[in-house]
Each structure stands twice: as structure tokens, then as C-alpha cells.
Design a protein around this motif. Structure first.
Motif, PDB file in Angstrom:
ATOM      1  N   LEU A  99      -2.429  -3.725 -15.005  1.00  0.00           N
ATOM      2  CA  LEU A  99      -3.864  -3.996 -15.017  1.00  0.00           C
ATOM      3  C   LEU A  99      -4.134  -5.462 -14.722  1.00  0.00           C
ATOM      4  O   LEU A  99      -5.054  -5.807 -13.969  1.00  0.00           O
ATOM      5  CB  LEU A  99      -4.459  -3.608 -16.373  1.00  0.00           C
ATOM      6  CG  LEU A  99      -5.965  -3.817 -16.518  1.00  0.00           C
ATOM      7  CD1 LEU A  99      -6.711  -2.981 -15.497  1.00  0.00           C
ATOM      8  CD2 LEU A  99      -6.434  -3.462 -17.922  1.00  0.00           C
ATOM      9  N   ALA A 100      -3.301  -6.336 -15.281  1.00  0.00           N
ATOM     10  CA  ALA A 100      -3.479  -7.764 -14.998  1.00  0.00           C
ATOM     11  C   ALA A 100      -3.287  -8.033 -13.514  1.00  0.00           C
ATOM     12  O   ALA A 100      -4.054  -8.784 -12.904  1.00  0.00           O
ATOM     13  CB  ALA A 100      -2.490  -8.588 -15.826  1.00  0.00           C
ATOM     14  N   ALA A 101      -2.280  -7.397 -12.926  1.00  0.00           N
ATOM     15  CA  ALA A 101      -2.015  -7.613 -11.504  1.00  0.00           C
ATOM     16  C   ALA A 101      -3.164  -7.077 -10.648  1.00  0.00           C
ATOM     17  O   ALA A 101      -3.614  -7.719  -9.696  1.00  0.00           O
ATOM     18  CB  ALA A 101      -0.708  -6.938 -11.109  1.00  0.00           C
ATOM     19  N   ALA A 108      -0.503  -2.682 -19.105  1.00  0.00           N
ATOM     20  CA  ALA A 108      -1.182  -3.972 -19.272  1.00  0.00           C
ATOM     21  C   ALA A 108      -0.795  -4.923 -18.154  1.00  0.00           C
ATOM     22  O   ALA A 108      -1.654  -5.596 -17.566  1.00  0.00           O
ATOM     23  CB  ALA A 108      -0.828  -4.570 -20.639  1.00  0.00           C
TER      24      ALA A 108
END
Lengths: 258, 258
Positions: free
Chosen positions: B144-146, B141
Motif C-alpha cells: 500500500l505504501a508503494a 502495508a
DNA sequence: CGGGTATTTGACGACTGTCAACGCCAGTGG
DNA sequence: CCACTGGCGTTGACAGTCGTCAAATACCCG
């Protein structure tokens, strides 16, 4: 929960009394939307308070370090990049419920600026806590992925516009997009919305000059498609406008999320 | 782990023998980069296989339903939007290690198209499993945010370019960006890279015509800034090029992630 | 009423697109 | 071997969209 002190913030930002996000309809739409009600209080401990911005006040400017994530609680704001000092490109208009502040270089300087258009209330989370939030509430991770994907898609559509569409098409697209986003927030009455935007804002969003935006608005008006006066937009012929803009409402995912 | 059957895929896609991503350097860079080694095998169960695309072959086209997430294992591809049938806007060039396929409307039709430029190997994950992946491995997660934030930032820079920069500035920016992305992947030798791109591809990325890209490349050459011949780019004066492009390498986050 | 900001309009020019032609090269088939 | 073809790159002439500059108007608010 400690309030955010003025030391941690740019000057001129007024803390507001802390009202839980739980009571706000905005919550339904943003990062915590997927969290079950019984666990909401857990996630709320990450919040650091709300702040009121005056019209035209910057929340932050590119280059500043500003390790917070935000959701816009009320009002309008713009997220933009400055170019060569004087020009600017508006990346997106921020409306109530919108989430922003995430960027690749977590601790580095901000790559963009955020400025209030109207009076605006923002809600802040320290970016440090993002990992903890993602770990504690997987729903937030899913929601964040969905929000990122939607923002990305909107940015892509704007890129398509500035890269491959003409002035009238870009403007028609932008007006329709704002119209639909406002409608989702219950602000449309009889095909008419209040947009607190100067023509210069429209111009900086679609990559044109204010003069040419003015001419193009006139053409849209003369074709009987819209009226735009006193910052009020009236959609007179939505099908024709949609056609010109090559606007695909279903694909825009605006239908399900703001 | 079941292999993906041809029934599940568009025609003409050739499954490859399944080699674990763990053995590939690309892994370091993409979605699983943050997962501790001892838990890697867990996450790998979400993979569905790898596929070989011929040059110019589409992985998917906008409008198709294609519920997978991808990482590009090898080769080059383009992610683009078609406009009015004939025009296209390239959103980004996909290089090895790049992640794509996420979009807001999870089960809806794809909003964009992906086409191989060279022979390309892609690695697929069913999009259904994303929530499970995010739940099982919070590192994913975060990653993925990065990744989303970085992709967003690049899209924003392209938007700034098409909206507020002139042809020579946009082109300088694009070439520098590709140059740096290739350098991170170890493909630069003596200020020189092989870019498998026609001038038409450059044009569709920066929102110009091929004719004007040709003229602008000539100007960059005549100013002694670059050479671009036989799909080989040579950077002759990087500082001057960086200046013209208003390219900020540190802010681009290309320094730390591909 | 006066000053500041936003909008509107016109004239002109520049950047970029369009159209067309030509050259180069690789692949193909006779 | 050579003509033929198609893709790509290159160049020139011209046109058009859009930007720049300037000025006038309208509007808000003290």
C-alpha cells in the motif's frame, strides 16, 4: 543508536544533538501518532537523528539517491519539481509535523527536490527500515495510509486548481490552505499569519508568474479580502475568500490532521 | 463470505458471480501482490465481491459516503473532481489493476468521483477492514505504501504539467503515459493502442479545452509524431515525443509497477 | 551610500478559451 | 430507403487571461 555520519549525508548539513521525538508536540501529528506510549521507545530506534538546514539549503535534489524518510520538525520547506532547468513547480509547502521522502522507486533517484525556506530542523529515518516499522507497529501502517491519503488529496486539489481554476481562485485557495494549516499549528493570531514566502514561491505553487501573482494579490487586496505585506497574511473576509477559492474546509481533512 | 447486498450499493450496480481474485493476473499487480501464496486465502476473506459498471456509469460521486476500497478488475474508468458544476478535472485514468478509493476522511463523504469509461469490473473491500488487513499482512502495508507513493508521483507529474508546461507538452506527456501503462498490460501492438477516450477526456485530464486539444493533436500529427483516429493512438516518433513531453520513463516507476 | 533582492507597474504579445458553424457517423424512426 | 437526431470531431474568428519584457520603486544590509 548511532548518529548519522557526515559521510552519509549531503554536505553542509549540521547534525543536532539527538533529542527524542517523544518530547516534541510534532510527534502527536506525524507517523508515530497512533503508537501507544508504552511502545514508543521501540519505534524510536529507527530514528537516525535530526539536522538543521539553513534557509534556502537543499535537503536533497531530484536525481540524487537519498534513502531516507523525513519529518519536518521545525521551520518551513518546499517540495518541488524543477522543469526545464529554470522553472519549478512547488508540489507542497512543508510545515512542522509534515512527513515526506517516500517514493515509489525506493532505491532509485529522488523524483523531487526539498529545500528549506526558513531555518529548518528535519528528523530522518532510513527508508530500509520502513518495512520493519510497518511490521512491528501496525499503527504506523494505518497512520502512513492516512497521511498518504491526505497528501494525495491535497495534491489533487492543487491539480484541480492549476487545471481548472483562474489565477484569483488558485491564489485564494492557496492562501486559505496555508492559513488553515498554520492555524492548526497555533500560529494564527487575529486572522493574521506570518508566511515566510516570497511571491515567487506562491507563483511556483499555483502555476503562475510572479508578475501575475503580484497583480492578483493586488486584486484580492483591492476587493478587501486580504492584506499581504512583509510576508504577513491577514484574512479580512474569509467567507468571501472561501467562496472564490471554492475551498471546502471540511472535505480538506485539514480539520483533523495537519 | 457474504455477498454485498444491493442495499449497500448505489442503484444500478450489478453484482457478478464471485470469482476469486487469485485467478486473475491483476492480483499480481495490486494490493495483494506481496502476500505469500500460502496466506492468500486469509486475505481474500476481506473481499466483498465484484461489480459490473456500464459505460459512463458512476461507481460513486463526490459527496456520497462510500466506505469501500476498490481495485479495477477490467475496463477503463476515470477518477475526477467536478468544478463549478460543469467543469471537471480528471485526476487519473484507472486501468485494470489500479487501486483506488482510499481517502483521508475514512468515514466522510468522498472527495472525488469515479465513473466508468468502458464496461468495467471492480472489486470491493470494506474500508473498515483496512486496519485489520494491515495488521494481519504486513506485506499489504508495504504494498500500500508503494502504491500510494506511485500514485502520488503520477499526480505530482500531472501537477507539474498543468502548472508549468504548454499544451503540446502536456498532451505528449499524457499520451506517452497512457501508452506505457497500456504496454505494461500487454495492449500495445506495433506502437499502437486502443484508447477508449474522447478528446474531451484528454482535455479534462490536462486542463485544456476540447477545442484546443483538437488543435494540439493536429499539431502533433502534422509534426509526424503520432496518429490519433478512431480512438486509436499510434506512436510514430517516440524519442521526439518523449523529448517534447519531458517524459522520464525510468523515473516514472511505470517500469516496475502498473 | 551602494548593491542586491523583492515588489510593483505598464505595455505588449502569445497561448489558450469562447463562440459558432460545419461535417461525419451511427442510431432511430417513419 | 431516407430524413432526423445527437454525439463527436474539426475549423475559423475573435476575445481574454496570463506571460514576457522592461523599468521604476522599495527595502535590506553591509
Amino acid at each position: 543508536m548511532d548518529d548519522m555520519t557526515s559521510r552519509e549525508l549531503p554536505p553542509n548539513q549540521r547534525p543536532l544533538p539527538h533529542t527524542p521525538c517523544t518530547e516534541c508536540w510534532v510527534r502527536q501529528l506525524a507517523l508515530f501518532g497512533g503508537v501507544p506510549p508504552e511502545r514508543l521507545s521501540d519505534t524510536q530506534r529507527y530514528r537516525r537523528g535530526q539536522f538543521l538546514l539553513a534557509p534556502r539549503q537543499h535537503l536533497y535534489r531530484s536525481g540524487e539517491r537519498h534513502p531516507y524518510l523525513y519529518s519536518l520538525h521545525d521551520g518551513w520547506a518546499i517540495l518541488y519539481h524543477a522543469v526545464e532547468g529554470r522553472k519549478r513547480q512547488i508540489i507542497r509547502f512543508l510545515l512542522p509535523g509534515d512527513f515526506f521522502g517516500l517514493q515509489a522507486a525506493c532505491d532509485g533517484p529522488m523524483s523531487h527536490s526539498v529545500q528549506a525556506v526558513t531555518e529548518a530542523v528535519v528528523c530522518a529515518f532510513p527508508r530500509d527500515h520502513l518495512d520493519a516499522m510497518l511490521r512491528d507497529a501496525p499503527e504506523i501502517a494505518s497512520r502512513l495510509a492516512a497521511i498518504s491519503a491526505r497528501d494525495m488529496q491535497e495534491c489533487q486539489h492543487h491539480l484541480v486548481g492549476t487545471g481548472r481554476k483562474r489565477a484569483i481562485e488558485r491564489l485564494a485557495y492557496l492562501l486559505l490552505e496555508l492559513y488553515h494549516r498554520c492555524r492548526l499549528r497555533g500560529r494564527v493570531e487575529a486572522n493574521s499569519v506570518q508566511l515566510p514566502l516570497a511571491q515567487e514561491d506562491l507563483a511556483d505553487a499555483v502555476g503562475l508568474t510572479t508578475v501575475h501573482v503580484n497583480r492578483t494579490l493586488r486584486e484580492l487586496r483591492e476587493r478587501g479580502l486580504i492584506r499581504y505585506h512583509d510576508r504577513r497574511l491577514v484574512i479580512l473576509d474569509e467567507p468571501a475568500l472561501t467562496e472564490i477559492a471554492q475551498f471546502d474546509e471540511t472535505a480538506s481533512s485539514l480539520a483533523t490532521m495537519p
